[in-house]
Design an enzyme around this catalytic site. Structure first.
Site, PDB file in Angstrom:
ATOM      1  N   ARG A  37       0.679  -1.208  -0.104  1.00  0.00           N
ATOM      2  CA  ARG A  37      -0.076   0.059   0.068  1.00  0.00           C
ATOM      3  C   ARG A  37       0.918   1.424   0.078  1.00  0.00           C
ATOM      4  NH1 ARG A  37      -3.503  -2.794  -1.535  1.00  0.00           N
ATOM      5  NH2 ARG A  37      -5.630  -3.294  -0.362  1.00  0.00           N
ATOM      6  N   HIS A  90      -0.907   0.166  -9.508  1.00  0.00           N
ATOM      7  CA  HIS A  90      -1.731  -0.735  -8.788  1.00  0.00           C
ATOM      8  C   HIS A  90      -2.073  -1.918  -9.560  1.00  0.00           C
ATOM      9  CE1 HIS A  90      -4.085  -1.113  -4.794  1.00  0.00           C
ATOM     10  NE2 HIS A  90      -3.521  -2.342  -5.219  1.00  0.00           N
TER      11      HIS A  90
HETATM   12  P1  NAP Z   1      -1.496 -11.625   4.838  1.00  0.00           P
HETATM   13  O1  NAP Z   1      -1.295 -12.987   4.380  1.00  0.00           O
HETATM   14  O2  NAP Z   1      -2.237 -10.975   5.790  1.00  0.00           O
HETATM   15  O3  NAP Z   1       0.116 -11.678   5.279  1.00  0.00           O
HETATM   16  C1  NAP Z   1       0.609 -10.325   6.139  1.00  0.00           C
HETATM   17  C2  NAP Z   1       1.943 -10.377   6.407  1.00  0.00           C
HETATM   18  O4  NAP Z   1       2.375  -9.332   7.143  1.00  0.00           O
HETATM   19  C3  NAP Z   1       2.100 -11.462   7.652  1.00  0.00           C
HETATM   20  O5  NAP Z   1       3.060 -12.341   7.350  1.00  0.00           O
HETATM   21  C4  NAP Z   1       2.245 -10.680   8.935  1.00  0.00           C
HETATM   22  O6  NAP Z   1       2.979 -11.280  10.013  1.00  0.00           O
HETATM   23  C5  NAP Z   1       2.914  -9.532   8.293  1.00  0.00           C
HETATM   24  N1  NAP Z   1       2.852  -8.598   9.259  1.00  0.00           N
HETATM   25  C6  NAP Z   1       1.557  -7.799   9.773  1.00  0.00           C
HETATM   26  N2  NAP Z   1       1.781  -6.809  10.439  1.00  0.00           N
HETATM   27  C7  NAP Z   1       3.099  -6.829  10.789  1.00  0.00           C
HETATM   28  C8  NAP Z   1       3.711  -5.920  11.564  1.00  0.00           C
HETATM   29  N3  NAP Z   1       3.273  -5.085  12.219  1.00  0.00           N
HETATM   30  N4  NAP Z   1       5.370  -6.305  11.717  1.00  0.00           N
HETATM   31  C9  NAP Z   1       5.652  -7.148  11.047  1.00  0.00           C
HETATM   32  N5  NAP Z   1       5.000  -7.891   9.910  1.00  0.00           N
HETATM   33  C10 NAP Z   1       3.870  -7.519  10.105  1.00  0.00           C
HETATM   34  O7  NAP Z   1      -1.525 -10.592   3.362  1.00  0.00           O
HETATM   35  P2  NAP Z   1      -1.322 -10.901   2.001  1.00  0.00           P
HETATM   36  O8  NAP Z   1      -2.525 -11.700   1.384  1.00  0.00           O
HETATM   37  O9  NAP Z   1       0.060 -11.570   1.884  1.00  0.00           O
HETATM   38  O10 NAP Z   1      -1.217  -9.518   1.470  1.00  0.00           O
HETATM   39  C11 NAP Z   1      -0.334  -8.419   1.913  1.00  0.00           C
HETATM   40  C12 NAP Z   1      -0.759  -7.099   1.489  1.00  0.00           C
HETATM   41  O11 NAP Z   1      -0.289  -6.986   0.088  1.00  0.00           O
HETATM   42  C13 NAP Z   1      -2.115  -6.771   1.430  1.00  0.00           C
HETATM   43  O12 NAP Z   1      -2.585  -6.491   2.831  1.00  0.00           O
HETATM   44  C14 NAP Z   1      -2.552  -5.646   0.399  1.00  0.00           C
HETATM   45  O13 NAP Z   1      -2.220  -4.553   0.943  1.00  0.00           O
HETATM   46  C15 NAP Z   1      -1.275  -6.007  -0.413  1.00  0.00           C
HETATM   47  N6  NAP Z   1      -1.813  -6.169  -2.089  1.00  0.00           N
HETATM   48  C16 NAP Z   1      -1.336  -5.492  -2.885  1.00  0.00           C
HETATM   49  C17 NAP Z   1      -1.814  -5.996  -4.205  1.00  0.00           C
HETATM   50  C18 NAP Z   1      -1.416  -5.086  -5.270  1.00  0.00           C
HETATM   51  O14 NAP Z   1      -2.039  -5.496  -6.371  1.00  0.00           O
HETATM   52  N7  NAP Z   1      -0.415  -4.220  -5.193  1.00  0.00           N
HETATM   53  C19 NAP Z   1      -2.660  -6.962  -4.209  1.00  0.00           C
HETATM   54  C20 NAP Z   1      -3.007  -7.670  -3.345  1.00  0.00           C
HETATM   55  C21 NAP Z   1      -2.597  -7.573  -2.107  1.00  0.00           C
HETATM   56  P3  NAP Z   1       2.400 -12.860  10.837  1.00  0.00           P
HETATM   57  O15 NAP Z   1       2.741 -13.774   9.758  1.00  0.00           O
HETATM   58  O16 NAP Z   1       3.197 -12.787  11.846  1.00  0.00           O
HETATM   59  O17 NAP Z   1       1.038 -12.542  11.035  1.00  0.00           O
HETATM   60  C1  GLV Z   2      -5.184  -5.331  -3.920  1.00  0.00           C
HETATM   61  O1  GLV Z   2      -4.564  -4.153  -3.814  1.00  0.00           O
HETATM   62  C2  GLV Z   2      -5.411  -6.065  -2.935  1.00  0.00           C
HETATM   63  O2  GLV Z   2      -5.644  -5.777  -1.734  1.00  0.00           O
HETATM   64  O3  GLV Z   2      -6.100  -7.165  -3.349  1.00  0.00           O
END
Ligand code: NAP
Ligand code: GLV
Length: 312
Positions: A224, A272
């Site tokens: 983000r 994005h």
């Molecule tokens: P997720 O499965 O919820 O994983 C989040 C990771 O971040 C976990 O490993 C978590 O640690 C870690 N984390 C959270 N808070 C933290 C903190 N304070 N300090 C250190 N580590 C922390 O999320 P995801 O599905 O992988 O997605 C991640 C993010 O990608 C989304 O939230 C979204 O904003 C972004 N995204 C972007 C796009 C795009 O097109 N640009 C698309 C999809 C997603 P733990 O394992 O210890 O819980």
């Molecule tokens: C895209 O940014 C998502 O959070 O899936």
């Protein structure tokens, strides 16, 4: 069962049609301010008015992985937020990050510039061991990215909230190990959720610690815009502290036409687009979860339910 669909920036028709086909017993319609109360919602960045006018919601199914646009709202009392659980996004994220990393590591932009001038010239190859890649967030997307990067034999580091053990990834956890993680990483990939704890995590003070404080650090932000303090980046690129950045997400989206990131020679911008929601896979996943909940299952037994305390 009634399902309401409220998608900012996305036309709802195909979603409604797909949800109707997947859940033939449900009444599925687009949200309007006078809509009858629904049991579940399928949403992307809905306004506060939506939540205020849908007090009976039990499930709020987000058509993305990141839920920061929802956690900032006042939600109906019983509602649980459910995020998309991969649904075709992690492979795209792995592609995007590997592309950005390798483009930088192999200096493909330099070769492209040479080719435009008709110049046949080699560039000094970089050494893989000098390019450790640090992935912030090893969740659904971060783990896939870390594994994909490791396939190319780059040293891989990971940073999470809770301690992890992942083969091929040197794991760091919590604020106590953030500095060590940054020092051990030359390229940093942000795949954290945006929460009060992670907002502004990529700022002058942390970015200067990359690569042990030596020049050459590189930033890939695909999470983000709020993770990066935008005003801190350009001075670090201009004074040579950082080598470059690939940015897919921004504090303001669309990125304003006069934003300096568009034209900075060391910044690559995409709109994005690193991991797009795949509609059919997402509908199948959401419908499956709604079916499980309606069949008497508990929200805690389906994947992707957001913990309101953690904010992700
Ligand atoms: P997720 O499965 O919820 O994983 C989040 C990771 O971040 C976990 O490993 C978590 O640690 C870690 N984390 C959270 N808070 C933290 C903190 N304070 N300090 C250190 N580590 C922390 O999320 P995801 O599905 O992988 O997605 C991640 C993010 O990608 C989304 O939230 C979204 O904003 C972004 N995204 C972007 C796009 C795009 O097109 N640009 C698309 C999809 C997603 P733990 O394992 O210890 O819980
Ligand atoms: C895209 O940014 C998502 O959070 O899936």
């Amino acid at each position: 069962m009634r399902i309401t669909v409220c998608l900012t920036d996305t036309r709802p028709e195909s979603w409604i049609e797909g949800l109707r086909a997947a859940l033939p017993d449900a009444e599925v319609s687009a949200w309007t301010p006078d809509a009858a109360p629904a049991d579940h919602a399928v949403v992307w960045a809905p306004p506060q008015a939506f939540m205020d006018q849908q007090p009976s919601l039990r499930g709020i199914f987000n058509i993305g992985a990141g839920v920061d646009a929802l956690t900032k709202l006042r939600l109906p009392p019983e509602a649980r937020i459910v995020r998309l659980d991969d649904a075709g996004m992690s492979v795209q994220m792995a592609e995007y990050v590997c592309h950005a990393l390798i483009r930088h590591f192999r200096d493909f932009d330099g070769y492209a510039a040479d080719a435009r001038d008709g110049r046949w010239s080699y560039r000094k190859p970089n050494v893989r061991q000098d390019f450790p890649v640090g992935v912030m967030g090893l969740g659904v997307l971060g783990q896939r990215v870390a594994k994909a990067v490791a396939q190319f034999d780059f040293p891989v580091k990971g940073w999470t909230r809770s301690p992890k053990q992942i083969e091929g990834v040197q794991c760091f956890a919590g604020h106590a190990q953030l500095d060590a993680f940054l020092a051990a990483s030359r390229v940093v990939v942000c795949l954290l959720p945006l929460t009060p704890d992670t907002r502004g995590i990529l700022r002058r003070e942390t970015l200067q610690k990359l690569h042990g404080g030596r020049p050459g650090g590189y930033v890939i932000n695909v999470a983000r815009g709020g993770h990066l303090v935008e005003a801190d980046l350009i001075p670090l690129l201009d004074d040579g502290s950082l080598a470059g950045a690939t940015l897919d997400v921004f504090e303001t989206e669309p990125l304003p036409a006069d934003h300096p990131f568009w034209r900075h020679p060391k910044i690559d911008v995409t709109p994005h687009a690193s991991a797009r929601t795949q509609r059919e896979e997402s509908i199948a996943q959401i419908a499956g979860k709604i079916r499980a909940v309606e069949a008497g299952g508990d929200f805690d037994r389906i994947a992707g339910v957001v913990d309101p305390q953690r904010g992700y």
